[in-house]
Structure formats: C-alpha cells, structure tokens
Scaffold this active site. Structure first.
Site, PDB file in Angstrom:
ATOM      1  N   ARG A  26     -33.189 -10.189 -19.371  1.00 42.65           N
ATOM      2  CA  ARG A  26     -32.869  -8.920 -20.160  1.00 42.65           C
ATOM      3  C   ARG A  26     -31.548  -8.536 -19.921  1.00 42.65           C
ATOM      4  NH1 ARG A  26     -34.647  -3.602 -20.022  1.00 42.65           N
ATOM      5  NH2 ARG A  26     -34.929  -3.704 -17.884  1.00 42.65           N
ATOM      6  N   ASN A  36     -27.715 -10.411 -14.792  1.00 39.84           N
ATOM      7  CA  ASN A  36     -27.932 -11.673 -15.132  1.00 39.84           C
ATOM      8  C   ASN A  36     -26.546 -12.872 -15.477  1.00 39.84           C
ATOM      9  OD1 ASN A  36     -30.483 -11.869 -14.773  1.00 39.84           O
ATOM     10  ND2 ASN A  36     -30.747 -10.508 -16.717  1.00 39.84           N
ATOM     11  N   GLN A 117     -36.654 -17.419 -12.014  1.00 40.13           N
ATOM     12  CA  GLN A 117     -35.953 -16.339 -12.041  1.00 40.13           C
ATOM     13  C   GLN A 117     -34.528 -16.622 -11.753  1.00 40.13           C
ATOM     14  OE1 GLN A 117     -37.885 -13.355 -12.051  1.00 40.13           O
ATOM     15  NE2 GLN A 117     -39.407 -14.983 -12.232  1.00 40.13           N
ATOM     16  N   ARG A 174     -48.000 -10.468  22.085  1.00 35.38           N
ATOM     17  CA  ARG A 174     -46.888 -10.709  21.154  1.00 35.38           C
ATOM     18  C   ARG A 174     -46.565 -12.210  21.203  1.00 35.38           C
ATOM     19  NH1 ARG A 174     -44.239  -6.375  18.999  1.00 35.38           N
ATOM     20  NH2 ARG A 174     -42.561  -7.642  18.449  1.00 35.38           N
TER      21      ARG A 174
END
Length: 411
Positions: A26, A36, A117, A174
C-alpha cells in the site's frame, strides 16, 4: 513442526492448481512514507522480495497488490504483475486477509497464495522453493515463517506495586544459551495458504499447518526508520542479489558525462572547455586499480579534456555516442573478458544495453528513467557528486561478500 487443529492427522495429499505470489504494498505507510519503494542498499525495498520470488521459479504468477502508481511502476520493472486494489482495502484499517480475499475473488484460477512481505528483504529463493514443496507435495494447507530467538520473557506490570513473573524460565536455573533451544516467533516474512483456508476458514493460519524456520541472519523486518540502517547492512551481507554468482570483476566501466562529472560543461570566451571532476570519485577509482581491476572510461564525445583526465587517472578511454555495447564488446574480446566480469555505471539511455548485460550495474540518483529501470544499484548521490565512489564501494563490498560466502561453502 507446529501444527493446527484436528485436521493435522489427515493424510498428506498433493495440492494442485495455480500458485500465485502476492506482495501487499500500500502507498499510505504511516511509519515511512512510500516505504515499499524506498531504496534499501541501492534497490527499492519491494525489489528484494520480488527478485527472490521470481527467481525461485515456484510460482505460476507473481503479483503486487497496491493502490499507488509509483509502486506499480517499480513492480512492473521487476517483472511482477499489478493488482490495483479497491479503496475499501486501501485504508489504514484494512487487514491483509481482506486484501488477499479481494485478490482471490478477482482471480478465481488461483488456488494457493504465497503472501510475501515487502519488508523482509533478506528472503532467498531457496527458502521459497522449500515452502512451496511443503504445500505442493507434503499437503500442508498453511506454512508461515518463524525465527528462533533466545530471549527470556517476563509478565508486564499493569499497576504500581505489582511484581513481574517469569514466563519462560526459572530464575534459579537460568540456562546458558548453548543449553537452551530458544523459542520460535513469527518473523512476518511470508504466509502461504490455500484458497480454502483464506476464503472458507476466513484466516491465514488454519487447517493442516506448519512453520518454516528461517536462518536468523535472513530474518529481517523493517517497520520504522530506525530499522533502516541496520537492515541495509544486513541485506548487503545476507541478501539475495540474483541468479548469477558474483565470482570476480575484472573490468570497471564508467560513463564520464553524468557519472564522473555532473554533465555540465563550461566554455570560456576563447572557446576553452572546462569540466569539473569530483576528486572523491577519482580516489574511488584508484581503489579499484589497487585491486588489479581495469578501469575503462566511456565518453559520448571525442574530448581532449576527458582524454587528459583519463591519462592522469591511468585509465583507458573509449568514445561511442550510441552503440556502446558493440564498442565495449570489442574491448572485452581484446582483454579476453566476458560481461559477467564487468561492473558498469551509466546514466543515459545509451547506457541501458550495457547496464542490462553487466554483472554488477549502477546508476547515479539522477540517471534517466530508462537507466533507473535496469534493476541496478541506485546511488544515493547524483552524478559528479560522489556517485562513482559510492558504486565502487558497493562493488568492492559485493566481491568481499562473495569471497566470504565461497569460503564458508568450502569449509
């Protein structure tokens, strides 16, 4: 593999039909205007994924869905078809799902959609081919991209006085990074799904689904301006640059007027010709020569001042106003070189044929429209203002990257 609902137990079956890639682009990006098609490492952002999609050979068609004419032009320059989306799915609130559904309604032949994408410039054709196989041959209805992260998550404090709690670790034990597999997160690079999932399930992730884990170095997403410089460095190191491998560059060809100069010529009242050269560009050429690369200057006219400058720089010069390809091919034959060993920077229509043939190609920011369409590296600088040195640095970086990748494969 991560899976979906009870349909995951269904037997695998091949999925046939038209397979289309679609890139949603868009024009109204709020974070980065016209993001883009903003240049990333000299290539419009959308160009990186279009090149990977087309070169993968996995799709029957490659589309860009957009509402902006400039994005459409870039898409067509890279070989993609354009779907002009309606105003209803061009708003800030329109979802990707709605946009893809509109595309499918207008293209009933499409049975599988690869939604890629535009903001994931480190996508490679090999990744796409593997995902296509998972849908075509392994029978998955949905495959999406993930990346592995080694991050410890904690609960968010909503009110003052609350305490945070660990989500995915025991603070008393951890784990070391090498002892912990980490967790898988969607990285947004792509979402592949069948028509049935998109239209009937009204979803992009449903049915018999799985993930595809991308390499961490290929997992790049651009959302805001602060991501841009980091992404630019990543794509230069890990991006996909085309089908042909960059093995070596033996000849660097530079059009003088408009690249090495700003295209302007000054005349004295005695008819003397004056031309300005950018010394930064000249220093860039010296770097190439130190690497043993032959530098050839192209002039559209027989100019004594250009000959003098070429002599000072230790460069050879060719004069050709129109058929530069024929002229340069004669030089290539003389030096026993091929176009795959050529880096070329040009700015006019007369350079387009050479740009198309050269292995590495570049154009100044102010090059003519036809030259800009050649999928070249588009410099940030205009001709005569550092564009040549910028392109030199790009060429040397590409050679360095190719050498590093080659050494990794031989290990």
């Amino acid at each position: 593999m991560a899976t979906g609902n009870d349909q995951t137990t269904a037997a695998c079956s091949t999925i046939k039909g038209h397979f289309a890639a679609i890139v949603l682009a868009r024009g109204g990006s709020k974070g980065i205007p016209l993001k883009n098609i903003k240049e990333l490492a000299g290539v419009p952002l959308i160009g990186w994924v279009l090149r990977a999609a087309i070169d993968s050979g996995a799709f029957d068609s490659v589309w860009v869905s957009t509402d902006h004419s400039e994005i459409a032009k870039v898409a067509e320059n890279f070989g993609a078809s354009v779907h002009y989306r309606s105003p209803e799915v061009s708003t800030d609130n329109a979802s990707s799902l709605e946009t893809i559904q509109e595309f499918l309604r207008k293209h009933p032949e499409v049975q599988i959609v690869g939604n890629i994408q535009a903001t994931s410039p480190c996508l490679h054709p090999e990744d796409i081919r593997k995902v296509a196989k998972m849908i075509r041959e392994d029978g998955y209805e949905c495959v999406f991209a993930v990346a592995r992260q080694h991050k410890f998550r904690w609960s968010e404090i909503e009110q003052q006085g609350e305490e945070t709690k660990p989500f995915n670790l025991n603070p008393y034990k951890r784990p070391r990074r090498q002892d912990w597999k980490g967790e898988l997160y969607e990285n947004g690079s792509f979402y592949f799904a069948t028509r049935r999932i998109i239209m009937e399930e009204n979803c992009l992730q449903a049915g018999r689904m799985t993930y595809y884990e991308m390499k961490p170095e290929h997992s790049v997403d651009i959302d805001v301006d602060i991501d841009w410089p980091v992404a630019e460095q990543r794509v230069l190191r890990y991006g996909y640059f085309g089908k042909e491998k960059i093995e070596e560059v033996k000849l660097f060809v530079c059009s003088i007027d408009g690249c090495l100069t700003n295209g302007q010529m000054y005349l004295s009242n005695k008819g003397e010709e004056f031309v300005a050269y950018n010394m930064k560009d000249c220093e860039g050429i010296k770097r190439l020569q130190k690497q043993g690369i032959i530098v050839l200057l192209f002039s559209c006219r027989d100019s004594e001042i250009h000959k003098l400058q070429a002599h000072k720089m230790g460069c050879k010069i060719l004069v050709s106003s129109e058929d530069k390809v024929h002229t340069l091919e004669g030089k290539l034959n003389e030096e026993k070189l091929t176009w795959k060993q050529v880096a070329y920077i040009g700015n006019e229509e007369s350079d387009v044929a050479c740009l198309t043939k050269a292995r590495i190609k570049g154009v100044p920011k102010d090059a003519c429209a036809e030259a800009l369409k050649t999928s070249s590296y588009i410099c940030k600088n205009n001709g005569g203002y550092g564009a040549v040195r910028e392109f030199v640095e790009y060429v040397l970086l590409m050679l360095q990257v190719a050498k590093a990748q080659s050494s990794q494969k031989t290990v």
